[in-house]
Write a protein that holds these residues in place. Structure first.
Motif: not given
Length: 122
Positions: A35-52
């Motif tokens: 059994p595996v429970a993957c617990v992650v945080g969400v809802g926090v501003d996170t770098p998504e991409l770099l736009a050149y």
């Protein structure tokens, strides 16, 4: 990625990237047989991409923010979910809102989720 590494002066990193890093992402490992429970945080501003600006990598990029845990973006956090969520796998994905990557280890809500997952009968 090879072009990007070359353009930023890291041409020596192209070989290691292609032979070490890329193979890790071609296929996810099979789901564990426990059994595996993957617990992650969400809802926090996170770098998504770099736009050149323009067509190349000249100039300073603009960082585009998205959802995640402040360090890892949401797409990466949940990448194993579809591959591991099979009838034979005992897998659950739990998203804790407004908790950062390191906050999972100290946030009372996140710790409660982790403890419940550990104590859950298999």
């Amino acid at each position: 990625m090879a072009a990007f590494l070359g353009d930023i002066g890291m041409g020596a990193a192209v070989g290691p990237y292609e032979f070490r890093v890329l193979p890790l992402f071609r296929e996810l490992p099979p789901p564990p047989r426990v059994p595996v429970a993957c617990v992650v945080g969400v809802g926090v501003d996170t770098p998504e991409l770099l736009a050149y600006p323009g067509d190349g990598f000249a100039g300073s990029p603009r960082m585009v923010m998205g959802d995640g845990d402040g360090l890892v973006n949401l797409a990466s956090l949940v990448a194993v979910d579809p591959a591991w969520r099979r009838p034979a796998a005992q897998f659950s994905m739990v998203k804790v809102r407004n908790v950062s990557h390191t906050g999972l280890l100290v946030d009372d809500r996140a710790l409660a989720v982790i403890i419940r997952a550990i104590l859950r009968p298999s």
